[in-house]
Design a protein around this motif. Structure first.
Motif, PDB file in Angstrom:
ATOM      1  N   PRO A 297       0.790  -1.239   0.000  1.00 17.01           N
ATOM      2  CA  PRO A 297       0.000   0.000   0.000  1.00 17.01           C
ATOM      3  C   PRO A 297       0.816   1.280   0.000  1.00 17.01           C
ATOM      4  N   SER A 298       2.076   1.207   0.440  1.00 16.85           N
ATOM      5  CA  SER A 298       2.888   2.429   0.511  1.00 16.85           C
ATOM      6  C   SER A 298       3.564   2.752  -0.816  1.00 16.85           C
ATOM      7  N   GLU A 299       3.373   1.918  -1.846  1.00 19.97           N
ATOM      8  CA  GLU A 299       4.082   2.139  -3.110  1.00 19.97           C
ATOM      9  C   GLU A 299       3.105   2.329  -4.263  1.00 19.97           C
ATOM     10  N   LEU A 300       3.485   3.231  -5.145  1.00 20.29           N
ATOM     11  CA  LEU A 300       2.649   3.500  -6.316  1.00 20.29           C
ATOM     12  C   LEU A 300       3.493   3.313  -7.574  1.00 20.29           C
ATOM     13  N   SER A 301       2.938   2.577  -8.518  1.00 20.53           N
ATOM     14  CA  SER A 301       3.638   2.366  -9.777  1.00 20.53           C
ATOM     15  C   SER A 301       2.809   3.007 -10.887  1.00 20.53           C
ATOM     16  N   ILE A 302       3.440   3.859 -11.686  1.00 23.05           N
ATOM     17  CA  ILE A 302       2.712   4.556 -12.758  1.00 23.05           C
ATOM     18  C   ILE A 302       3.339   4.204 -14.096  1.00 23.05           C
ATOM     19  N   ASP A 303       2.529   3.643 -14.987  1.00 23.33           N
ATOM     20  CA  ASP A 303       2.981   3.412 -16.357  1.00 23.33           C
ATOM     21  C   ASP A 303       2.750   4.698 -17.141  1.00 23.33           C
TER      22      ASP A 303
END
Lengths: 346, 428
Positions: A297-303
């Motif tokens: 939940p603490s990480e965000l991945s953006i393509d």
């Protein structure tokens, strides 16, 4: 005989010589001195001085006009200073275990010679404090207290016994107070370290400690303020080979590069052991649009696709502490996207 | 008239003799200077006057030797003034590193810097000869290394990283393992889990590490392989920094935070005695010199940072008029009173040292040399002005010859050096 002894003492007082002088009961009786009369004392500031510390000794006596009296200050049976109206002296304490007997011999313009004594037994006390809150592994700074979080306190004392040896913490009694009200559940013999809940929102608690020896005499005292604070939420890049780039936080309007942007939220000073704890609820959004729960939940991945290049994304994250509403945290960043592929970590 | 030899007359006479002697000396040196100029004009050697002539038949005279010494001193000084060495800034490795180490007791005559690449965990060694030469000396891959500590004067390394559960893992590897060792320990030797802090002594054969748990912090001594750990210290509070001081002492300082009182203790690794050095210093960061004569420390409260040097024998503190954090400094090993500090050009509004540690604020540093006895400071390098390069130094180290200062640039974790002294010219 009495006259001779008295004259000797007065001689020392008047001449101001630094000489050995034993102020035992026999000597005092022989000159008719009144030992430790009512309403007289020597006040030591600080009250519980540390080793090798300068202290101020002040004569407190209401029945005699000190300004006209001859006063001799005797420290460990040596006259240190003498003269008319000397009410205060400064002395330096010795090491832990080196007791210091401070006496003042007062010869008023009329009336008997008065002798007042106090004993300085230097002790050392240090109070350590640290909040039980999350900081990233390898973080070089100290965890700061945030509202309602637990704080650890530890007193390290060096207090000498009569024989000069040092009391172990288990032999001493520790009386802990919050805003001058004793906290009985954490006070007692050997309670040199404690965990307590810190102040509420905008609070500033005074935590004080008295340390008593086996005779029940206060031997050391210390106090510290604990001020409520707020958690901090910072964003970092995570690159596949470098890992969390905790050395460089993402600043607002910073340009990030890469086809995939991995962003990590680090909630400094929040009351959890692990940032992905079930106690924390992360909500990520990009340009105001809430994203589904991420894993972890603490990480965000953006393509990013080519249409995103040159644009600015408004990335926001909110953390809700499910047991402590005062520890919620929020941050948002405008992040530029470029496709200049970084050499490392992609 | 009789001369009466009283005290006043004797003094007058002595003064007169001295004045006459000084006048003769001045006249003689003027004469020598003229002669010297004349000889130089016609290309003759001055060795006759300096007592070094090998063909004049004269042997060295005492007077000649004295002049020779004076001449050398003056020459050295004027050469120094004419050719002031300008420190040289060099980026040694362009990829992020996870730690570095320079041996200070090798006796090899060459300065080396070892470092671990953050992405691969591979270990490299750079020899700082005329030509900087980088060699990969450990190929065992560990990605995402966060910190590395070198042991045994660079013959071993402890690499530290986070596992999937965010636990700190610490692995020891020898740099050049024997075949048997490599077969027995294909991945290295795992030290205790969640070592919060780890540092190695100057000989490289003993590590001190702190393990934190709900019960507080516990400090252990062991070999670099983690063998025979011996608990020597414990504390209820969990976050500490440690620095080896001398051979057997450790300086333990509570981790700093802006405005929060910090405490520093000196403990002896062979005894359990603790000596309180500093207490309640806000934002306290400490840095003791190898001989333990001087303790550099900084205090920080929001953006108010100040730097002090304590004379540990005299218990006196001297405020240094430079604004920096004590962990941006490194002590000389040769001249115990000299400390080199990276000093931010500007300190912007912020909460220090917290926001610097968090990577939220970066500095543009200048390198200064400070004398702990006199308090004098000398600017050595201003990288932004002289190289148009912004560096924010952390983990500064000084090489064995003290010609190089190595540091990691905090912003990108790359390895840099500043050459602060010229190489000695080899006499032919």
């Amino acid at each position: 005989m009495r006259e001779i002894l008295f004259s000797t003492l007065i001689f020392f007082i008047l001449v101001g010589t630094t000489s050995a002088l034993t102020l035992d009961n026999a000597t005092l009786q022989s000159i008719g001195a009144v030992s430790s009369p009512i309403d007289t004392s020597i006040e030591i500031i600080p009250e519980y001085p540390g080793p090798n510390t300068r202290v101020q000794a002040t004569l407190k006596l209401s029945s005699v006009n000190i300004s006209t009296a001859e006063v001799a200050w005797v420290v460990n049976n040596v006259i240190l200073k003498s003269g008319k109206g000397i009410q205060t002296i400064e002395i330096e304490t010795g090491n832990i275990g080196d007791k210091m007997e401070v006496s003042a011999v007062i010869k008023p313009t009329n009336g008997p010679v008065l002798v007042v004594q106090n004993i300085i037994n230097p002790s050392s006390i240090v109070l350590l404090q640290e909040a039980e809150v999350y900081t990233p592994p390898f973080y070089k700074g100290r965890p700061r207290f945030s509202t309602n979080s637990i704080v650890r306190l530890e007193a390290i004392t060096e207090i000498a016994k009569e024989n000069g040896s040092i009391y172990s913490p288990d032999e001493l009694t520790y009386v802990w107070s919050r805003n001058s009200i004793v906290i009985p559940e954490v006070s007692g013999i050997g309670k040199s370290f404690i965990r307590i809940k810190g102040p509420n929102y905008l609070g500033n608690d005074l935590i004080s400690l008295k340390v008593l020896d086996v005779k029940g005499s206060t031997r050391a005292e210390i106090a510290t303020f604990i001020k409520s604070g707020t958690p901090q939420l910072l964003l970092y890049e995570k690159k596949p080979l470098i890992g969390h780039a905790l050395f460089n936080a993402i600043n607002d309007t910073e340009a990030l590069s890469g086809r995939v942007l991995n962003i990590v939220a680090e909630p400094y000073f929040i009351e959890v052991i692990d940032k992905n704890s079930n106690l924390l609820k992360y909500t990520w959004s990009i340009d105001g649009q809430t994203l589904p729960v991420q894993n972890p939940p603490s990480e965000l991945s953006i393509d990013t696709d080519e249409s995103a290049v040159g644009k600015e994304l408004n990335i926001a994250v909110t953390i809700k502490h499910l047991k402590n509403a005062m520890q919620d945290a929020y941050t948002s960043m405008r992040v530029g996207v470029s496709l200049n592929v970084n050499d490392f970590g992609l | 008239m009789k001369f009466a030899p009283n005290k006043s007359n004797i003094y007058t006479l002595a003064t007169g003799i001295i004045v006459v002697f000084v006048i003769i000396l001045i006249a003689w040196s003027i004469f020598l200077g003229k002669e010297n100029k004349e000889i130089q004009k016609i290309g003759k050697s001055t060795d006759y006057f300096l007592g070094n002539s090998d063909n004049s038949g004269f042997t060295s005279s005492g007077f000649g030797k004295i002049i020779n010494e004076i001449k050398n001193t003056v020459t050295d000084k004027s050469e120094e003034q004419q050719a002031v060495f300008k420190p040289i800034l060099t980026q040694l490795h362009t990829a992020p590193i996870a730690g570095s180490f320079t041996p200070v007791k090798s006796g090899s005559g060459i300065d080396y810097i070892y470092f671990t690449e953050r992405t691969t965990g591979h270990v490299f060694r750079i020899s700082m000869n005329e030509k900087i030469n980088t060699t990969r000396i450990l190929h065992t891959t560990i990605p995402n290394v966060q910190e590395s500590i070198f042991t045994d004067s660079g013959r071993g390394v402890i690499r530290r990283y986070l596992d999937k559960e965010n636990n700190i893992v610490s692995i020891y590897n020898p740099i050049t393992p024997s075949k048997d060792y490599a077969e027995e320990n294909p991945t290295g030797i795992y030290l205790a889990d969640n070592i919060n802090y780890l540092s190695v002594n100057i000989d490289g054969d003993t590590i001190f590490y702190i393990v934190s748990s709900a019960n507080g912090a516990e400090g252990f001594l062991s070999s670099p392989r983690g063998e025979e750990p011996k608990k020597i210290w414990s504390s209820w509070v969990r976050k500490w920094n440690a620095q080896w001081a001398g051979t057997n002492n450790l300086l333990l300082t509570q981790k700093p935070s802006s405005g929060l009182g910090g405490v520093a203790f000196l403990i002896n690794s062979t005894k359990t005695h603790e000596e309180l050095l500093l207490s309640y210093v806000p934002g306290l960061i400490t840095n003791i010199n190898p001989s333990m004569e001087y303790l550099l420390y900084s205090r920080a409260n929001e953006d108010n940072i100040s730097l002090f040097i304590r004379d540990t024998a005299k218990h006196t503190d001297m405020k240094i008029p430079l604004t920096t954090l004590a962990d941006k400094c490194v002590w000389s090993n040769i001249r115990t009173e000299i400390v080199y500090c990276f000093v931010p050009k500007n300190i912007q509004n912020g909460i220090y040292p917290d926001q610097w540690y968090q990577g939220l604020i970066h500095f543009s540093d200048k390198l200064w040399k400070i004398n702990a006895i006199t308090g004098e400071s000398e600017l050595l390098l201003s990288s932004e002005e002289e190289y148009n390069t912004v560096v924010d130094a952390e983990n500064p180290q000084i090489s064995e010859s003290e010609k190089y200062i190595f540091f990691t640039n905090k912003k990108d974790q790359t390895l840099w050096s500043i050459k602060i002294k010229e190489n000695e010219k080899i006499s032919e």
